[in-house]
Scaffold this active site. Structure first.
Site, PDB file in Angstrom:
ATOM      1  N   VAL A 207       0.925  -0.985  -0.053  1.00 32.52           N
ATOM      2  CA  VAL A 207       0.008  -0.080   0.139  1.00 32.52           C
ATOM      3  C   VAL A 207       0.894   1.298  -0.082  1.00 32.52           C
ATOM      4  CG1 VAL A 207      -1.760   1.251   1.257  1.00 32.52           C
ATOM      5  CG2 VAL A 207      -2.072  -1.313   1.052  1.00 32.52           C
TER       6      VAL A 207
ATOM      7  N   GLU B  81     -10.509   6.324   5.316  1.00 33.10           N
ATOM      8  CA  GLU B  81     -11.074   5.548   4.195  1.00 33.10           C
ATOM      9  C   GLU B  81     -10.729   4.393   3.844  1.00 33.10           C
ATOM     10  OE1 GLU B  81     -13.733   5.352   2.036  1.00 33.10           O
ATOM     11  OE2 GLU B  81     -13.833   7.511   1.924  1.00 33.10           O
TER      12      GLU B  81
ATOM     13  N   GLY C 297     -11.449  -0.891   0.573  1.00 31.52           N
ATOM     14  CA  GLY C 297     -10.482  -0.730  -0.270  1.00 31.52           C
ATOM     15  C   GLY C 297     -10.741   0.756  -0.910  1.00 31.52           C
TER      16      GLY C 297
ATOM     17  N   GLY D  42      -2.816 -16.550  -4.066  1.00 26.40           N
ATOM     18  CA  GLY D  42      -2.570 -15.365  -3.260  1.00 26.40           C
ATOM     19  C   GLY D  42      -3.651 -14.584  -2.914  1.00 26.40           C
TER      20      GLY D  42
ATOM     21  N   LYS E 241     -14.677  -4.362  10.254  1.00 23.24           N
ATOM     22  CA  LYS E 241     -14.971  -3.110   9.541  1.00 23.24           C
ATOM     23  C   LYS E 241     -16.563  -2.794   9.638  1.00 23.24           C
ATOM     24  CE  LYS E 241     -11.939  -4.769   5.577  1.00 23.24           C
ATOM     25  NZ  LYS E 241     -11.736  -5.748   4.639  1.00 23.24           N
TER      26      LYS E 241
END
Lengths: 420, 420
Positions: free
Chosen positions: A4, A116, A121, A174, A192
């Site tokens: 990220v 955010e 995402g 993955g 979340k």
């Protein structure tokens, strides 16, 4: 400067074609575990392994925290806030557990804590909930907010495979971690929904009170039966106010596999995509959909938070009321047994006459109103039945089921799922 | 105090359970055509038929314009801006045609012109495009942004009916206006995509340059054939940058019925719902979905704009760069013939051997690469063929079609549609 962080640096280093306000942002320091060559070109002297030196640097205004995990992330965030830095973080685990402590510190210090990237995402969801949608009385916020489980369930549906084999394949590709617990047991989704519920309903949510059930028990059979009945199975995170208003402000907040009608907007959200549906008065239903994870989407969310801070100059500890946190109380969560919901149960029963009538009578005695009892198959004298209820108190349903388990005709109750 | 105005007043008069910032807003005056009893309870002396007195009132900070139409809306907006008032408007016709004039005046005056309600009803789309998503390089913004035509197409698809009969029924039910031109000919969608394109690509868009084709010619046959090929037909508004980068910043901007693959997120947007898909680097694809019109959704959007202004105090003509308009140039629009797109064409040809080969050869000669030629039916010696192309220059396709029209075997070309 992991996945990220690299994405964030790429955006900030190539601002052409993006909002001009990004040109007011400068990367001052990059905290890393290890000094080594990186894929983005930044001056060597920006890198440091000394994270404390970053949060102490008086020239730094904003700290981006993408370490993940509870510690040292929590301590560093609190220390940075105390030093007057704004925080931009993707850390749902820290925010869902220590949000109260962190936002109180931020309010005292007059700084922003922007999140955010912590949910959905790249999907703009936190800002719309805090801003545009907050003029509504929110009735529900629910969605598919874990990409790994949605990927697994989508493949189970398309291929007819069982959970374990597809999880193994997803790990090889993955899409799932070596230790998949946080994803497949619903813990990440619960983090979340705790955050979304707090924003939607304007109060703090105790993360531990959220009912949480993962997807390990979902079988290919359930997915196939659900399809025949007009449903797909999704791991939904749901927070809503009870349809019957109560004296105190208490909400439902839960994560569980759910039968979603195929014509519902959430039913066609597939693969690693996320979507959040918000229901409010007077807006009705809106849904925000997009990639739930990954370098680019998460970096987009983080940089949008940086830009929002850059556009909201603070002074004298006054902060923009649409970016700050205004919660001062804790919401109570309705115990799961008191939730009113639709349910799906699959039973294996002996093929004797009158068994459907006996089941129907038992549910009726407990005031559990049924939508359907369908015989799905029969093999070796064992009948497979699927029961779908109308909205019923979960406690009444469980009471009926306790009784039904004792029926001599009932061999097994292999699955019990919620229905949207 | 029409539909939308009433919705706005209802929110502002009952702020409990909504964002506390709404309590800082007060309804000062209500401009009406006629003084008469209204369904919301406001003091009688707030109502006036003298709109000029509202925009001249020094106690008023923000004007909400929900008159609709070009005049007197445009003149009133400009006058109010000159008087230092912020504007909140749902008027896509005025903004798409006079946006340049209005935003220049607003920049000079240091006031905001907020337009969340102009596109997509309650869906938060303007704010995310200006803010969170603007850190991306936007490649495309496209969507279903006219509820009336989506309602008609959804019914045509579900019922197999033809356009005229369902339009008549939609008019009777209030889903289409007595004069349906603006909706069914795509003009309303073109107004809206002009606005979205300007925000997405950071430049002004000349509304007149937008190619616009409505849904009057869509037949039940096309919808049925599209379904067999795995598509649904939607009226899409599309603005995108060419896949091949060019020297100048020029974009495609067009509105037309489009074959959308059934597994595309826009394919399942039905009835009066709207959805806007944004594609950007590095975010990928996000979609914002919800009710495209109506009292509640539109009022929600307007009040969200009021609140954004309330949260961004102005002074010395300095405005929040994420709420203001930063455009200083006009984007050029690629002529429709230069657009590269997929196409669908339906032909009625005589049942002679070699006709498919002859068509294929002609398309090939013009470098039009085909995905499929499918014989759909045969009746009285006339064969019905459907051709779907890969991405091809529209000009090349039209050149091939001009030649094909002259083939003695070709009786008729009843439909030609774009494919997403």
């Amino acid at each position: 400067m992991g996945t990220v962080g690299t994405g964030v640096a790429k955006i900030l280093l190539q601002t052409e074609g993006r909002h001009p306000l990004l040109n007011t942002l400068e990367i001052m320091k990059v905290g890393v575990r290890q000094i080594k060559p990186r894929s983005v070109s930044l001056p060597d002297d920006l890198y440091t392994t000394d994270l404390d030196s970053i949060i102490a640097d008086p020239n730094i205004d904003i700290i981006i925290e993408v370490i993940g995990g509870l510690e040292p992330a929590r301590t560093l965030i609190l220390q940075a806030i105390e030093n007057g830095k704004h925080i931009v973080t993707a850390n749902k685990a820290v925010i869902s557990r220590y949000g109260e402590e962190i936002y109180e510190a931020a309010t005292t210090a007059g700084v922003y804590v922007m999140i955010e990237a912590a949910v959905g995402g790249g999907i703009p969801i936190i800002a719309p909930l805090k801003q545009a949608l907050s003029v509504n009385r929110i009735q529900a916020v629910m969605g598919i907010i874990n990409g790994t489980t949605n990927y697994i369930l989508t493949r189970m549906q398309n291929e007819g495979g069982d959970f374990e084999e597809i999880l193994t394949d997803a790990q090889a590709l993955g899409y799932a971690e070596a230790d998949p617990t946080a994803d497949v047991d619903g813990l990440d989704a619960a983090d979340k929904i705790a955050i979304l519920a707090a924003l939607a309903f304007g109060g703090r949510v105790n993360r531990e009170d959220i009912y949480c059930e993962g997807i390990r028990k979902i079988s290919a059979a359930d997915i196939s039966y659900a399809e025949k009945l007009g449903f797909v199975i999704k791991l939904l995170a749901i927070a809503k106010v009870p349809s019957q208003p109560t004296d105190t402000i208490s909400i439902q907040a839960r994560v569980h596999p759910t039968l979603v009608p195929t014509d519902h907007p959430l039913a066609s959200v597939n693969d690693v995509n996320n979507a959040v549906l918000i229901e409010g008065d007077p807006i009705g239903q809106v849904m925000l959909y997009g990639p739930g994870a990954g370098e680019g989407p998460t970096a987009s969310a983080i940089v949008s938070d940086l830009m929002a801070i850059a556009a909201s100059p603070t002074g004298n500890r006054k902060i923009n009321p649409l970016l700050g946190c205004t919660h001062t109380h804790t919401l109570s969560i309705v115990p799961n047994t008191e939730v009113v919901t639709r349910l799906y149960v699959r039973l294996l029963v002996k093929d004797t006459s009158g068994v459907i009538g006996k089941l129907g009578t038992c549910f009726g005695k407990h005031d559990v109103s049924l939508e359907s009892i369908v015989q799905i198959g029969i093999q070796d004298g064992i009948v497979e039945l699927v029961v779908v209820t109308h909205e019923v108190p979960e406690s009444a349903f469980q009471a009926a089921l306790t009784e039904i388990r004792q029926f001599p005709e009932v061999n097994e109750i292999p699955s019990l799922l919620h229905v949207l």
